[in-house]
Every structure is written in C-alpha cells, then in structure tokens.
Design a protein around this motif. Sequence first.
Motif, PDB file in Angstrom:
ATOM      1  N   ARG A   5      -1.148 -33.465  21.604  1.00 37.27           N
ATOM      2  CA  ARG A   5      -0.767 -33.879  20.175  1.00 37.27           C
ATOM      3  C   ARG A   5      -0.463 -35.375  20.310  1.00 37.27           C
ATOM      4  NH1 ARG A   5      -0.865 -30.144  17.541  1.00 37.27           N
ATOM      5  NH2 ARG A   5       0.049 -28.250  17.440  1.00 37.27           N
ATOM      6  N   GLU A   6      -0.042 -35.687  21.712  1.00 40.53           N
ATOM      7  CA  GLU A   6      -0.154 -37.112  21.900  1.00 40.53           C
ATOM      8  C   GLU A   6      -1.487 -38.076  21.653  1.00 40.53           C
ATOM      9  OE1 GLU A   6       1.055 -39.746  25.890  1.00 40.53           O
ATOM     10  OE2 GLU A   6       2.368 -38.439  25.055  1.00 40.53           O
ATOM     11  N   GLN A  36      -3.912 -36.908  20.181  1.00 38.19           N
ATOM     12  CA  GLN A  36      -4.282 -36.875  18.767  1.00 38.19           C
ATOM     13  C   GLN A  36      -3.856 -37.996  17.889  1.00 38.19           C
ATOM     14  OE1 GLN A  36      -3.483 -33.107  17.111  1.00 38.19           O
ATOM     15  NE2 GLN A  36      -5.885 -32.620  17.071  1.00 38.19           N
ATOM     16  N   GLN A  37      -2.477 -38.163  18.198  1.00 36.59           N
ATOM     17  CA  GLN A  37      -1.572 -39.446  17.263  1.00 36.59           C
ATOM     18  C   GLN A  37      -2.292 -40.827  17.849  1.00 36.59           C
ATOM     19  OE1 GLN A  37       2.373 -39.583  18.537  1.00 36.59           O
ATOM     20  NE2 GLN A  37       2.980 -39.928  16.551  1.00 36.59           N
ATOM     21  N   ARG A  69      -5.337 -41.228  15.990  1.00 33.33           N
ATOM     22  CA  ARG A  69      -5.159 -41.578  14.439  1.00 33.33           C
ATOM     23  C   ARG A  69      -4.941 -43.060  14.671  1.00 33.33           C
ATOM     24  NH1 ARG A  69      -2.587 -36.875  13.793  1.00 33.33           N
ATOM     25  NH2 ARG A  69      -0.401 -37.950  14.327  1.00 33.33           N
ATOM     26  N   ASP A 102       1.875 -48.812  13.337  1.00 37.36           N
ATOM     27  CA  ASP A 102       1.798 -47.564  14.005  1.00 37.36           C
ATOM     28  C   ASP A 102       2.353 -47.426  15.373  1.00 37.36           C
ATOM     29  OD1 ASP A 102       0.315 -47.008  11.953  1.00 37.36           O
ATOM     30  OD2 ASP A 102      -1.609 -47.311  12.496  1.00 37.36           O
ATOM     31  N   GLU A 148       5.574 -45.182  16.546  1.00 41.56           N
ATOM     32  CA  GLU A 148       5.502 -43.873  16.761  1.00 41.56           C
ATOM     33  C   GLU A 148       5.526 -43.522  18.100  1.00 41.56           C
ATOM     34  OE1 GLU A 148       2.385 -41.724  14.528  1.00 41.56           O
ATOM     35  OE2 GLU A 148       2.747 -43.340  12.989  1.00 41.56           O
TER      36      GLU A 148
END
Length: 471
Positions: free
Chosen positions: A57-58, A60-61, A64, A85, A88
């Motif tokens: 997930r990290e 992927q973030q 992004r 950004d 996050e």
Amino acid sequence: MDDSPPPDARIPRYIAAAEQMKQGQFDLEVPTTPPDEIGRLGTALRDLARALESRYREVQQLERITARINAGLLLDDVLDNVFQDFREVIPYDRIGLALLEENGQQVRARWARSDLPVLKINRNFTQPLAGSSLEVILRTGQPRILNDLPAYLAAKPSSESTRLIVAEGLKSSLTCPLIANGVPIGFIFFSSARPHAYDAAHVDTFRHIAEQLSVIVEKGRLVSEIAVQKTAIEQRNDELRHLNELKNAFLGIAAHDLRSPIGLIQMTAELLLDSETELPREQQTKFTQDILRHTGHMLTLLNDLLDVSQIESGNLSLEETSIDLAALLEEAVKWHALVATPKGTRVQLQPAAPGQVHADPLRLRQVIDNLISNAVKYSPPGSLVRVEMQRFDRGWRIAVKDQGPGLTPADRQRLFQDFARLSARPTGGEKSVGLGLAIVRRIVEAHGGQVGADSEPGQGATFWFTLPDQK
Ligand SMILES: Nc1ncnc2c1ncn2[C@@H]1O[C@H](COP(=O)(O)OP(=O)(O)OP(=O)(O)O)[C@@H](O)[C@H]1O
Ligand SMILES: [Mg+2]
C-alpha cells in the motif's frame, strides 16, 4: 481422536496462498492450527502477508504521489504538488527546497511553503556549501534529523538558517539530499512545529522516493529554465522580425525615393555636359540647383535611414553635456524662420527663463528640427508656429504648436512609428518619408524623456517632449 487434517493437506493451501500474494492479494485464509511446525509456518505466512500488504500500500501511495508530482512540469507546480501530497507519508508544517548553484558552491533557497504565518527564508537566501552541515548530508547521501531545533541553535548559534527556521516557529526538521542521476542537485527540508516529529521510518520513506523525486525536481528546474530561455528567444525573434520589416521598408525606400532622384540627377548632368545643346546661363544655374536640391533630399533621407537602423540595432550612443536650452531653441527657431520665409510661415519662440538640460546637443537639435519642420510642412502657408519651453517638477517640457490640420484618432494610433505617413500632407511640395517622428521618439526615450502630441482635428497640433533632470 486426532481431527487435524493430515499435514500434507495444509501444504498445498500454503502454496496456493503464496501464489495469491504474487498476484497482489493479501487477505489470505491459511490454516494456522494446530500450532505444530507446519501450523507455525501458516502463522508466519499470514504475518508476511500483512507486512507485505502494508508495504505494498505504501509503495502504491508513493507511486501515486510521484505520478502527481511528475504531472507538474514547471518547478513551482512540481513543488506545489509535493507540498500537498507528502503529508500522507511524512509529517510537516513547512517544506523548503534549495538548489545548488555556481557549480555546486552555493546553496540557494528556491521555494518554500508553510502553514505557519511567517516565512523567513525565501528565494533570496543563499549560503556557501563548503563547511556547512549541508555539505556532509550531500557527501554521505544521508538525510539528517534534528528533533530539537532550539537546542541545536543554542549549541550552534552561528547557524543562520537554523536561527531563521526557529524564528518561523519550527521545532524539528528532516533534511534530505536530492541527487538526480548520481549528481547532487540540492536539498528538501521538511520541518515541523512539533519537536521530535521525525524518526528513521520517515527517512526510510523518503529513501523510497528520493531518486524519483530528485529527477522530477531536476526536470522541473530544466523545464522552468527552458521556459525562461524560450521567452527570451521569442522576444529576440520579435526584435529580429521587426528589424527585418524595417530592412524591407528601407529597401523599398531605397528603390523608390533614392532611385528616381538619381535618375533625374544623371539626366540633368548629361544635359549640362552635352556639347550640342549650348544651354543659356540661367538654365545651367537652374539645373545645377536642381541637382543640389535632389542630392540634399537624398542626403537627408540616407541620414534618417542610417539613424533608424543605428538606433534600432542598439547603437545610439549619446554624448551628453550640459546645454543652455533657451539658446539652442533660439538658434533653431531663427534658422527655421528663415527657411519658412518663402512659404510665408512665421516661427517664433515664446520667451522663457534660462534653463540647463543634460543632453546630446546634436541629437537634441535633431529632435527640435524635426518637430519644427513638421509644423511648417503640414500647416497652411502663412500660418504661425510657436515653440515653448516650460519647467515641470522633474525637468523641462518643450512644445511646438502649429495651426495645421491637427491629428485624427487614426493618426494617433500610428504616430511616432516608422514610415507613418498620416492624413496630413505637405502643403508646400516638401518631401515626406515618415521617419522624422520615429527618430524623435527614439532619441527622446534614449534621453529618458517622453514624447506626445495633443490635438483636436482642425485645431492645429502641439507636439511635445520632455527632458528629465539629470539624476
Ligand atoms: N504637425 C503636424 N500636424 C499634423 N500632422 C503631422 C504633423 N507632424 C507630422 N504629422 C503627420 O505624421 C506623419 C509622420 O511624420 P514624420 O515626421 O514622422 O514623417 P514625415 O514628416 O512624413 O517624413 P520625414 O521622415 O521627412 O520627417 C506625417 O506624414 C504627417 O502626416
Ligand atoms: Mg517629418
């Protein structure tokens, strides 16, 4: 009774789970009981799935984020995206960016965004890299955490940048090197109003995107630089286009206004020489005068053309001295009054207090000559041209008033442009090329003054210019 599945029945499920993870699926149903060796393998597999899921997930973030940052091509857009950004993944109240300049010897603050009310370090802040703590960060490639900035400043009061950051209200910082394609390009500073905001996990997170972020920042910097160069090139292109138009206009003038008088001069000279036609004395004088008149016009025209091209190519050098303005105007008025006598036009100077101006005397005379000769040229014979000089708070204003046709609104649009022959036509057969006022404007502006014209159609015109006092 032993109701656990036989050990070999769990193994195929583990293998299936591993296959699932390969596909990016992490919510696994794997048997973990009974807690024998094989059961513990199941527990380990489930924990691994959880760890991988959070990592996944990290990543992927971060992907992004980098994609979004990448979408802003100009450096400022890139950095604005960074500011939005990164929250996050890394905590901060302020982000700053500094880039290396002058072959990596200077660090210049390039951009900063803060949620706090004061911003003390801005674009103008520079410091040498050599000997600074930033140099160490760049050399080792290791981000640095300062979790108590006020304490750091107390121990190192000479650090100007820390003093400013503390004055902004910040308590801890994470400074990361930006290294694009192996070349150090600068730093990104995360800082927080809380002490102890940073730990090794944030350094780790930064490491994951450091290379990509550096490349994006470098790309943004290059694109911004290219944008600046592009504007400069476009401006230069416009200038060249203008010069080219001017050159074409010059060639047109040369072809027309110079060729026909040369033809006439040649014919006249041949007539004068022709031994078969014995010309009476007065006829000879008249022809010689014609030749002189034509050459005079040609010389004026050539001088004007050369003036415009010289000024346009940036080669107008002024030889400024202190000049008695009233005396210079008086001399000009006297000369034009004489020249205008055959036309019955009077040229007068309004008496004025003496005043000194700082200007190039030949160029200033050229300006005045152009304005007075226009006033005479475009006014009906027998009218009055008045020349005035007036003091205003920052210099002198010189005005030439006539009783001619004045200017239409359309005339005003093109006044002072090259080759602008407007609605008024010469009233005594004088020549009109349309360069005089364009030269006047350039000379006056080179002196730091302004030109203008006031007029109501049919009410005459007042052409004026100003000469500012020497600073
Ligand atoms: N005092 C004036 N009153 C009315 N129109 C004027 C006056 N002075 C100039 N103009 C208009 O502006 C035009 C441009 O003037 P400018 O002095 O630049 O060129 P020109 O007199 O035509 O030629 P030259 O290059 O010989 O000076 C003129 O053709 C004329 O139509
Ligand atoms: Mg003129």
